[in-house]
Design a protein around this motif. Sequence first.
Motif, PDB file in Angstrom:
ATOM      1  N   GLU A   1     -70.499  14.907  32.111  1.00  0.00           N
ATOM      2  CA  GLU A   1     -71.805  14.243  32.226  1.00  0.00           C
ATOM      3  C   GLU A   1     -71.735  12.806  31.727  1.00  0.00           C
ATOM      4  O   GLU A   1     -72.346  11.902  32.321  1.00  0.00           O
ATOM      5  CB  GLU A   1     -72.852  15.026  31.429  1.00  0.00           C
ATOM      6  N   ALA A   2     -70.999  12.584  30.628  1.00  0.00           N
ATOM      7  CA  ALA A   2     -70.853  11.227  30.100  1.00  0.00           C
ATOM      8  C   ALA A   2     -70.101  10.342  31.091  1.00  0.00           C
ATOM      9  O   ALA A   2     -70.444   9.168  31.285  1.00  0.00           O
ATOM     10  CB  ALA A   2     -70.129  11.262  28.764  1.00  0.00           C
ATOM     11  N   GLU A   3     -69.065  10.909  31.738  1.00  0.00           N
ATOM     12  CA  GLU A   3     -68.316  10.149  32.741  1.00  0.00           C
ATOM     13  C   GLU A   3     -69.215   9.775  33.919  1.00  0.00           C
ATOM     14  O   GLU A   3     -69.170   8.642  34.417  1.00  0.00           O
ATOM     15  CB  GLU A   3     -67.128  10.976  33.244  1.00  0.00           C
ATOM     16  N   ARG A   4     -70.037  10.731  34.351  1.00  0.00           N
ATOM     17  CA  ARG A   4     -70.929  10.474  35.486  1.00  0.00           C
ATOM     18  C   ARG A   4     -71.964   9.398  35.146  1.00  0.00           C
ATOM     19  O   ARG A   4     -72.254   8.522  35.964  1.00  0.00           O
ATOM     20  CB  ARG A   4     -71.631  11.777  35.891  1.00  0.00           C
ATOM     21  N   GLU A   5     -72.520   9.497  33.945  1.00  0.00           N
ATOM     22  CA  GLU A   5     -73.509   8.500  33.532  1.00  0.00           C
ATOM     23  C   GLU A   5     -72.874   7.119  33.439  1.00  0.00           C
ATOM     24  O   GLU A   5     -73.474   6.110  33.828  1.00  0.00           O
ATOM     25  CB  GLU A   5     -74.111   8.905  32.192  1.00  0.00           C
ATOM     26  N   LYS A   6     -71.649   7.058  32.936  1.00  0.00           N
ATOM     27  CA  LYS A   6     -70.934   5.786  32.832  1.00  0.00           C
ATOM     28  C   LYS A   6     -70.686   5.208  34.221  1.00  0.00           C
ATOM     29  O   LYS A   6     -70.852   4.007  34.459  1.00  0.00           O
ATOM     30  CB  LYS A   6     -69.605   5.996  32.110  1.00  0.00           C
ATOM     31  N   GLN A   7     -70.305   6.089  35.153  1.00  0.00           N
ATOM     32  CA  GLN A   7     -70.063   5.628  36.524  1.00  0.00           C
ATOM     33  C   GLN A   7     -71.350   5.119  37.169  1.00  0.00           C
ATOM     34  O   GLN A   7     -71.364   4.070  37.821  1.00  0.00           O
ATOM     35  CB  GLN A   7     -69.482   6.767  37.361  1.00  0.00           C
ATOM     36  N   TYR A   8     -72.451   5.850  36.976  1.00  0.00           N
ATOM     37  CA  TYR A   8     -73.730   5.435  37.553  1.00  0.00           C
ATOM     38  C   TYR A   8     -74.166   4.088  36.998  1.00  0.00           C
ATOM     39  O   TYR A   8     -74.576   3.191  37.753  1.00  0.00           O
ATOM     40  CB  TYR A   8     -74.794   6.495  37.286  1.00  0.00           C
TER      41      TYR A   8
ATOM     42  N   PRO B   1     -77.399  16.114  41.649  1.00  0.00           N
ATOM     43  CA  PRO B   1     -76.955  17.177  40.741  1.00  0.00           C
ATOM     44  C   PRO B   1     -75.436  17.249  40.579  1.00  0.00           C
ATOM     45  O   PRO B   1     -74.937  17.555  39.494  1.00  0.00           O
ATOM     46  CB  PRO B   1     -77.498  18.455  41.407  1.00  0.00           C
ATOM     47  N   ARG B   2     -74.699  16.952  41.625  1.00  0.00           N
ATOM     48  CA  ARG B   2     -73.235  17.027  41.532  1.00  0.00           C
ATOM     49  C   ARG B   2     -72.636  15.751  40.949  1.00  0.00           C
ATOM     50  O   ARG B   2     -71.426  15.600  40.895  1.00  0.00           O
ATOM     51  CB  ARG B   2     -72.634  17.287  42.908  1.00  0.00           C
ATOM     52  N   GLY B   3     -73.478  14.823  40.524  1.00  0.00           N
ATOM     53  CA  GLY B   3     -72.999  13.572  39.959  1.00  0.00           C
ATOM     54  C   GLY B   3     -73.445  12.390  40.789  1.00  0.00           C
ATOM     55  O   GLY B   3     -73.972  12.554  41.898  1.00  0.00           O
ATOM     56  N   PRO B   4     -73.260  11.176  40.283  1.00  0.00           N
ATOM     57  CA  PRO B   4     -73.684   9.989  41.034  1.00  0.00           C
ATOM     58  C   PRO B   4     -72.905   9.855  42.335  1.00  0.00           C
ATOM     59  O   PRO B   4     -71.685  10.020  42.358  1.00  0.00           O
ATOM     60  CB  PRO B   4     -73.386   8.833  40.076  1.00  0.00           C
ATOM     61  N   GLN B   5     -73.625   9.581  43.419  1.00  0.00           N
ATOM     62  CA  GLN B   5     -72.996   9.391  44.725  1.00  0.00           C
ATOM     63  C   GLN B   5     -73.063   7.907  45.079  1.00  0.00           C
ATOM     64  O   GLN B   5     -74.142   7.312  45.093  1.00  0.00           O
ATOM     65  CB  GLN B   5     -73.708  10.222  45.795  1.00  0.00           C
ATOM     66  N   ILE B   6     -71.906   7.333  45.364  1.00  0.00           N
ATOM     67  CA  ILE B   6     -71.807   5.910  45.680  1.00  0.00           C
ATOM     68  C   ILE B   6     -71.492   5.784  47.159  1.00  0.00           C
ATOM     69  O   ILE B   6     -70.431   6.205  47.622  1.00  0.00           O
ATOM     70  CB  ILE B   6     -70.725   5.241  44.817  1.00  0.00           C
ATOM     71  N   PHE B   7     -72.451   5.252  47.913  1.00  0.00           N
ATOM     72  CA  PHE B   7     -72.315   5.148  49.355  1.00  0.00           C
ATOM     73  C   PHE B   7     -71.855   3.737  49.718  1.00  0.00           C
ATOM     74  O   PHE B   7     -72.464   2.746  49.309  1.00  0.00           O
ATOM     75  CB  PHE B   7     -73.645   5.473  50.039  1.00  0.00           C
ATOM     76  N   LEU B   8     -70.808   3.694  50.504  1.00  0.00           N
ATOM     77  CA  LEU B   8     -70.174   2.436  50.876  1.00  0.00           C
ATOM     78  C   LEU B   8     -70.359   2.178  52.362  1.00  0.00           C
ATOM     79  O   LEU B   8     -70.662   3.097  53.135  1.00  0.00           O
ATOM     80  CB  LEU B   8     -68.684   2.486  50.523  1.00  0.00           C
ATOM     81  N   SER B   9     -70.180   0.944  52.778  1.00  0.00           N
ATOM     82  CA  SER B   9     -70.378   0.600  54.185  1.00  0.00           C
ATOM     83  C   SER B   9     -69.522  -0.600  54.574  1.00  0.00           C
ATOM     84  O   SER B   9     -69.226  -1.456  53.741  1.00  0.00           O
ATOM     85  CB  SER B   9     -71.857   0.280  54.445  1.00  0.00           C
ATOM     86  N   ARG B  10     -69.117  -0.587  55.855  1.00  0.00           N
ATOM     87  CA  ARG B  10     -68.485  -1.760  56.452  1.00  0.00           C
ATOM     88  C   ARG B  10     -69.265  -2.220  57.685  1.00  0.00           C
ATOM     89  O   ARG B  10     -68.889  -3.192  58.336  1.00  0.00           O
ATOM     90  CB  ARG B  10     -67.035  -1.444  56.835  1.00  0.00           C
ATOM     91  N   THR B  11     -70.354  -1.492  58.010  1.00  0.00           N
ATOM     92  CA  THR B  11     -71.155  -1.846  59.186  1.00  0.00           C
ATOM     93  C   THR B  11     -72.480  -2.504  58.818  1.00  0.00           C
ATOM     94  O   THR B  11     -73.176  -2.998  59.698  1.00  0.00           O
ATOM     95  CB  THR B  11     -71.456  -0.588  60.029  1.00  0.00           C
ATOM     96  N   ALA B  12     -72.847  -2.506  57.559  1.00  0.00           N
ATOM     97  CA  ALA B  12     -74.129  -3.085  57.135  1.00  0.00           C
ATOM     98  C   ALA B  12     -74.148  -4.590  57.406  1.00  0.00           C
ATOM     99  O   ALA B  12     -73.144  -5.276  57.192  1.00  0.00           O
ATOM    100  CB  ALA B  12     -74.374  -2.816  55.652  1.00  0.00           C
TER     101      ALA B  12
END
Length: 585
Positions: free
Chosen positions: A176-183, A245-256
């Motif tokens: 949880e600490a790792e996820r919060e740090k990543q977020y 719930p499964r942790g922070p999700q980071i969505f990336l793009s090359r078409t934006a």
Amino acid sequence: MAITSANQLELLQTAEAVAREKQIDPGLVVEAMEESLARAAKSRYGSEMDIRVKIDRKTGRATFTRVRTVVSEDELENYQSELTVEQAADIIKHERPRVATSRVTVTRIPHFEEGEEPPEAITLEVNRFQVKSAQPGDSTVMPEIGDEIVDEVPPVELGRIAAQSAKQVILQKVREAEREKQYEEFRDRVGTIINVLVKREEYGNIIVELNPGEGVLRRNEKIGREAYRPGDRIRVFIKDVRREPRGPQIFLSRTAPEFMAELFKMEVPEIYEGIIEIKAVARDPGSRAKIAVISYDNSIDPVGACVGMRGSRVQAVVGELQGEKIDIIPWNEDMPTFLVNALQPAEVSKVVFDEDSERIEVVVPEEQLSLAIGRRGQNVRLASQLTGLDIDILTEEEESKRRQAEFEARTKLFMDTLDLDEFFAQLLVAEGFTNLEEVAYVDQGELLVIDGVDEGTAEELQARARDYLEAQAREAVERARALGAEDSLIGFPGLTPQMVEALAKDDVKTLEDFATCADWELAGGWTTDGDGNRVKDEGILESFEMSLEEAQELVMTARVALGWVDPEEVAAQEAAAAEEAGAEA
């Protein structure tokens, strides 16, 4: 495993080792250990007990305590973690617990000089946690509701199952600490470009290493048919960061579109410094794009600066975007002029801009039609995205035919309603008259400029137009009443009889019905469907050329007349809106 002096320091050493490895705060690991030890203690003493563990940050000594809260007799539910005031007083009388209270009353007398009358004492409620050690028979420590009786209990012996459970708690807390740090790390980086390492591909989606954690480049966010292998290093745009719930999700793009704008910011120093601004971007990823730029320095050409020496700057962006062709267009505040630029390389003959419906009509020569539309409508579609307008493209021949049809329709209208011959009706249309209202209520001088029209003729024309309009109004009122329209709606200022008839046909028959309408229901508008396409919403009064502002004002007037809205409140809102608009300007 028992918590003995031999392994007390090992707790702190383990916490520091885990924190260094995971790059998180050692205090979070110690808190996880405290929670895991408390959970193991509950399994030993009873799950209903409130057992707490505190690890000394210097010595590593773990202190196990049982906490019971003082509650009223009516609220007593859990006999293991709660007790009444009488029970607490009895414990204080015979034992030596600690009484913890968060309500501390402090009496303070302000300073005064000798000879002055002493001021009144000030009583303060201090919100802080205070622990008092009670002696047996101590009557000065009286328990109150909300106090806590704290007893130290012997440390527990951790068996194999309890030790495994403690380990799971610690691992969970660390994750949880790792996820919060990543977020927290990536939340503030939304809208920027980062370099990432490709780890693997899952069902067409690319999983990349972010350090810490992973990010997802979805299949529809890749340019064209891009393919990557594990170990490839690529540039991506951070589009969104969400807590899940499964942790922070980071969505990336090359078409934006923003990805292209950020690439230009990296390649063109003038954009990074704010001398040139990117006003709009439209992309067909992997194929073609249009970007609108403006320079705030008259000595710098925005298009030339973005292209660079021999195209070096734009080619660097094109190379990153897999050969995507880029049209760099100068921005212009005048929307028709900007649209002409946006439709390049096609040549435009004429532009007609309808601000109310946010539609624009473009007339091009016959030989320029295919170029203006582009392959599969690409050019006009990108121009529409860039300007935010719906664009209709006509050839000069099509526009001429449409204008001729309008001329003939208006001529016939004047011939039928005003009993005029074709030549005279054509004169009216040629002078710019489009409907009977203009003829009936226009200043008479505008009719006198027409060849062959004197004062008598002008008066006769306006009389015929008014008589016809009045007859039409009477008939419309009769039809509206037949449909059930009430006098409150028929006599409402701002609505013509024809409008009331149209409303009645749509089951709006009273002033109350009208007051519940939304402005877009009356004037029409545009919405965007799930596929991103603009869809037209037909308004009840749209055929009467009613704007959204007019519809909003009429509806608000009806609500005020019915007493639904306070007119002073409306005036205050309008004044605030005007002030805000002035501040923005």
